[in-house]
Design a protein around this motif. Structure first.
Motif, PDB file in Angstrom:
ATOM      1  N   ARG A 188       0.834  -1.196   0.000  1.00  0.00           N
ATOM      2  CA  ARG A 188       0.000   0.000   0.000  1.00  0.00           C
ATOM      3  C   ARG A 188       0.877   1.257   0.000  1.00  0.00           C
ATOM      4  O   ARG A 188       1.682   1.463   0.915  1.00  0.00           O
ATOM      5  CB  ARG A 188      -0.884  -0.008   1.253  1.00  0.00           C
ATOM      6  CG  ARG A 188      -1.744   1.231   1.434  1.00  0.00           C
ATOM      7  CD  ARG A 188      -2.459   1.153   2.770  1.00  0.00           C
ATOM      8  NE  ARG A 188      -3.277   2.322   3.023  1.00  0.00           N
ATOM      9  CZ  ARG A 188      -3.928   2.550   4.160  1.00  0.00           C
ATOM     10  NH1 ARG A 188      -3.837   1.662   5.153  1.00  0.00           N
ATOM     11  NH2 ARG A 188      -4.650   3.635   4.318  1.00  0.00           N
ATOM     12  N   PRO A 189       0.756   2.110  -1.033  1.00  0.00           N
ATOM     13  CA  PRO A 189       1.513   3.359  -1.041  1.00  0.00           C
ATOM     14  C   PRO A 189       1.067   4.274   0.097  1.00  0.00           C
ATOM     15  O   PRO A 189      -0.091   4.220   0.519  1.00  0.00           O
ATOM     16  CB  PRO A 189       1.189   3.994  -2.402  1.00  0.00           C
ATOM     17  CG  PRO A 189       0.306   3.047  -3.115  1.00  0.00           C
ATOM     18  CD  PRO A 189      -0.091   1.951  -2.203  1.00  0.00           C
ATOM     19  N   PHE A 190       1.961   5.090   0.580  1.00  0.00           N
ATOM     20  CA  PHE A 190       1.642   5.912   1.759  1.00  0.00           C
ATOM     21  C   PHE A 190       0.511   6.905   1.485  1.00  0.00           C
ATOM     22  O   PHE A 190      -0.173   7.346   2.397  1.00  0.00           O
ATOM     23  CB  PHE A 190       2.902   6.653   2.241  1.00  0.00           C
ATOM     24  CG  PHE A 190       3.354   7.770   1.347  1.00  0.00           C
ATOM     25  CD1 PHE A 190       2.867   9.068   1.509  1.00  0.00           C
ATOM     26  CD2 PHE A 190       4.263   7.534   0.326  1.00  0.00           C
ATOM     27  CE1 PHE A 190       3.282  10.098   0.683  1.00  0.00           C
ATOM     28  CE2 PHE A 190       4.681   8.565  -0.503  1.00  0.00           C
ATOM     29  CZ  PHE A 190       4.195   9.845  -0.327  1.00  0.00           C
ATOM     30  N   TRP A 191       0.315   7.245   0.192  1.00  0.00           N
ATOM     31  CA  TRP A 191      -0.730   8.237  -0.127  1.00  0.00           C
ATOM     32  C   TRP A 191      -2.104   7.590  -0.370  1.00  0.00           C
ATOM     33  O   TRP A 191      -3.093   8.282  -0.540  1.00  0.00           O
ATOM     34  CB  TRP A 191      -0.330   9.023  -1.383  1.00  0.00           C
ATOM     35  CG  TRP A 191      -0.238   8.175  -2.612  1.00  0.00           C
ATOM     36  CD1 TRP A 191      -1.251   7.770  -3.435  1.00  0.00           C
ATOM     37  CD2 TRP A 191       0.945   7.593  -3.155  1.00  0.00           C
ATOM     38  NE1 TRP A 191      -0.789   6.987  -4.450  1.00  0.00           N
ATOM     39  CE2 TRP A 191       0.567   6.863  -4.304  1.00  0.00           C
ATOM     40  CE3 TRP A 191       2.295   7.628  -2.794  1.00  0.00           C
ATOM     41  CZ2 TRP A 191       1.491   6.164  -5.085  1.00  0.00           C
ATOM     42  CZ3 TRP A 191       3.212   6.933  -3.572  1.00  0.00           C
ATOM     43  CH2 TRP A 191       2.808   6.216  -4.696  1.00  0.00           C
ATOM     44  N   GLU A 192      -2.166   6.278  -0.365  1.00  0.00           N
ATOM     45  CA  GLU A 192      -3.428   5.610  -0.687  1.00  0.00           C
ATOM     46  C   GLU A 192      -4.374   5.630   0.505  1.00  0.00           C
ATOM     47  O   GLU A 192      -4.032   5.169   1.595  1.00  0.00           O
ATOM     48  CB  GLU A 192      -3.159   4.166  -1.117  1.00  0.00           C
ATOM     49  CG  GLU A 192      -4.426   3.423  -1.536  1.00  0.00           C
ATOM     50  CD  GLU A 192      -4.127   1.980  -1.897  1.00  0.00           C
ATOM     51  OE1 GLU A 192      -3.520   1.746  -2.959  1.00  0.00           O
ATOM     52  OE2 GLU A 192      -4.488   1.092  -1.113  1.00  0.00           O
ATOM     53  N   GLY A 193      -5.577   6.133   0.313  1.00  0.00           N
ATOM     54  CA  GLY A 193      -6.561   6.200   1.382  1.00  0.00           C
ATOM     55  C   GLY A 193      -7.459   4.977   1.424  1.00  0.00           C
ATOM     56  O   GLY A 193      -7.447   4.138   0.518  1.00  0.00           O
ATOM     57  N   ARG A 194      -8.231   4.893   2.503  1.00  0.00           N
ATOM     58  CA  ARG A 194      -9.193   3.805   2.671  1.00  0.00           C
ATOM     59  C   ARG A 194     -10.570   4.410   2.915  1.00  0.00           C
ATOM     60  O   ARG A 194     -10.747   5.155   3.898  1.00  0.00           O
ATOM     61  CB  ARG A 194      -8.805   2.929   3.852  1.00  0.00           C
ATOM     62  CG  ARG A 194      -7.499   2.134   3.675  1.00  0.00           C
ATOM     63  CD  ARG A 194      -7.765   0.843   2.917  1.00  0.00           C
ATOM     64  NE  ARG A 194      -6.551   0.087   2.705  1.00  0.00           N
ATOM     65  CZ  ARG A 194      -6.085  -0.852   3.526  1.00  0.00           C
ATOM     66  NH1 ARG A 194      -6.709  -1.096   4.653  1.00  0.00           N
ATOM     67  NH2 ARG A 194      -5.011  -1.518   3.211  1.00  0.00           N
ATOM     68  N   PRO A 195     -11.544   4.155   2.060  1.00  0.00           N
ATOM     69  CA  PRO A 195     -12.891   4.709   2.288  1.00  0.00           C
ATOM     70  C   PRO A 195     -13.549   4.064   3.500  1.00  0.00           C
ATOM     71  O   PRO A 195     -13.146   2.998   3.967  1.00  0.00           O
ATOM     72  CB  PRO A 195     -13.647   4.350   0.995  1.00  0.00           C
ATOM     73  CG  PRO A 195     -12.899   3.198   0.426  1.00  0.00           C
ATOM     74  CD  PRO A 195     -11.465   3.369   0.812  1.00  0.00           C
ATOM     75  N   ASP A 196     -14.594   4.715   4.009  1.00  0.00           N
ATOM     76  CA  ASP A 196     -15.297   4.222   5.201  1.00  0.00           C
ATOM     77  C   ASP A 196     -16.206   3.043   4.885  1.00  0.00           C
ATOM     78  O   ASP A 196     -16.547   2.253   5.756  1.00  0.00           O
ATOM     79  CB  ASP A 196     -16.132   5.352   5.824  1.00  0.00           C
ATOM     80  CG  ASP A 196     -15.231   6.481   6.350  1.00  0.00           C
ATOM     81  OD1 ASP A 196     -14.095   6.172   6.751  1.00  0.00           O
ATOM     82  OD2 ASP A 196     -15.690   7.633   6.348  1.00  0.00           O
ATOM     83  N   LYS A 197     -16.650   2.934   3.621  1.00  0.00           N
ATOM     84  CA  LYS A 197     -17.567   1.860   3.267  1.00  0.00           C
ATOM     85  C   LYS A 197     -17.347   1.417   1.825  1.00  0.00           C
ATOM     86  O   LYS A 197     -16.681   2.099   1.038  1.00  0.00           O
ATOM     87  CB  LYS A 197     -19.008   2.300   3.469  1.00  0.00           C
ATOM     88  CG  LYS A 197     -19.413   3.509   2.638  1.00  0.00           C
ATOM     89  CD  LYS A 197     -20.855   3.909   2.936  1.00  0.00           C
ATOM     90  CE  LYS A 197     -21.267   5.134   2.086  1.00  0.00           C
ATOM     91  NZ  LYS A 197     -22.661   5.510   2.352  1.00  0.00           N
ATOM     92  N   VAL A 198     -17.923   0.290   1.496  1.00  0.00           N
ATOM     93  CA  VAL A 198     -17.812  -0.249   0.143  1.00  0.00           C
ATOM     94  C   VAL A 198     -18.753   0.502  -0.786  1.00  0.00           C
ATOM     95  O   VAL A 198     -19.914   0.742  -0.440  1.00  0.00           O
ATOM     96  CB  VAL A 198     -18.143  -1.760   0.136  1.00  0.00           C
ATOM     97  CG1 VAL A 198     -18.146  -2.310  -1.286  1.00  0.00           C
ATOM     98  CG2 VAL A 198     -17.168  -2.511   1.012  1.00  0.00           C
ATOM     99  N   GLY A 199     -18.232   0.879  -1.960  1.00  0.00           N
ATOM    100  CA  GLY A 199     -19.037   1.606  -2.936  1.00  0.00           C
ATOM    101  C   GLY A 199     -19.608   0.671  -3.994  1.00  0.00           C
ATOM    102  O   GLY A 199     -19.488  -0.553  -3.887  1.00  0.00           O
ATOM    103  N   PRO A 200     -20.202   1.228  -5.040  1.00  0.00           N
ATOM    104  CA  PRO A 200     -20.815   0.406  -6.093  1.00  0.00           C
ATOM    105  C   PRO A 200     -19.771  -0.328  -6.921  1.00  0.00           C
ATOM    106  O   PRO A 200     -18.605  -0.008  -6.886  1.00  0.00           O
ATOM    107  CB  PRO A 200     -21.569   1.436  -6.938  1.00  0.00           C
ATOM    108  CG  PRO A 200     -20.905   2.733  -6.646  1.00  0.00           C
ATOM    109  CD  PRO A 200     -20.390   2.656  -5.252  1.00  0.00           C
TER     110      PRO A 200
END
Length: 200
Positions: A188-200
């Motif tokens: 995982r690159p340091f700039w990669e975020g994680r969303p709070d929930k699964v999207g479509p």
């Protein structure tokens, strides 16, 4: 004279036996398993790369960090080890890697045709027995899910072609897997975020 003849006969027998032994050395085959160990690299990379791999029907295998699948069909374990060391050095990924490779038997190869290989940043790297309807998210969860160091963009290699799927996309999660698919969770690159929930 008799001693010389006996010695020549023994030498001929020994060389013939040696040649026969060399001819049956296992070679990598499409759909077969190879076991790879790497040394001389950081411990994190040892954990990611050292694993069992299933060759695709094209005779290739996808390995962490290499940009394209590597053709290994027809090679002995030592030939595979030499080729991988050369590729990783040429790509300037590692300066002096050492590979130990074991090529498995045809019996194991036949079983491997019904497996999905999961490697990289998952809690438990393994070959999952394929079943009809197996999805990407099911395979990842059966391996303990991606780790905190794993990227959300999951690489799936099928028939020598690699595509990326988003862990947080419901559509990508439901990807139907096939036997001999290779799933790789990259760093995982340091700039990669994680969303709070699964999207479509």
């Amino acid at each position: 004279m008799k001693t010389i003849v006996q010695w020549c006969f023994f030498s001929l027998f020994f060389l013939t036996h040696l040649a026969q032994g060399a001819s049956v050395e296992p070679r990598a085959t499409a759909g077969g398993l190879i076991r790879i160990q790497i040394k001389g690299v950081p411990n994190e990379d040892v954990t990611i790369i050292s694993d069992e791999y299933v060759l695709a029907s094209s005779g290739t295998v996808s390995l962490p960090y290499l940009p394209a699948p590597v053709r290994l069909a027809g090679m002995t374990g030592q030939q595979v080890a030499d080729k991988l060391a050369k590729l990783y050095k040429e790509a300037q990924i590692f300066s002096d890697p050492v590979f130990i490779v074991r090529v498995d038997s045809d019996e194991i190869k036949d079983r491997a045709k019904r497996y999905v290989h999961v490697t990289g940043n998952v809690k438990d790297k393994k070959n999952l027995q394929y079943r009809e309807g197996l999805t990407l998210i099911e395979a990842l969860l059966e391996c303990g899910d991606i780790t905190d160091y794993g990227s959300r963009y999951i690489q799936v290699t099928r028939g020598g072609e690699t595509r990326s799927y988003d862990y947080f996309s419901a559509r990508d999660r439901s990807l139907q897997l096939r036997p001999t698919d290779v799933i790789f969770v990259q760093n995982r690159p340091f700039w990669e975020g994680r969303p709070d929930k699964v999207g479509p």
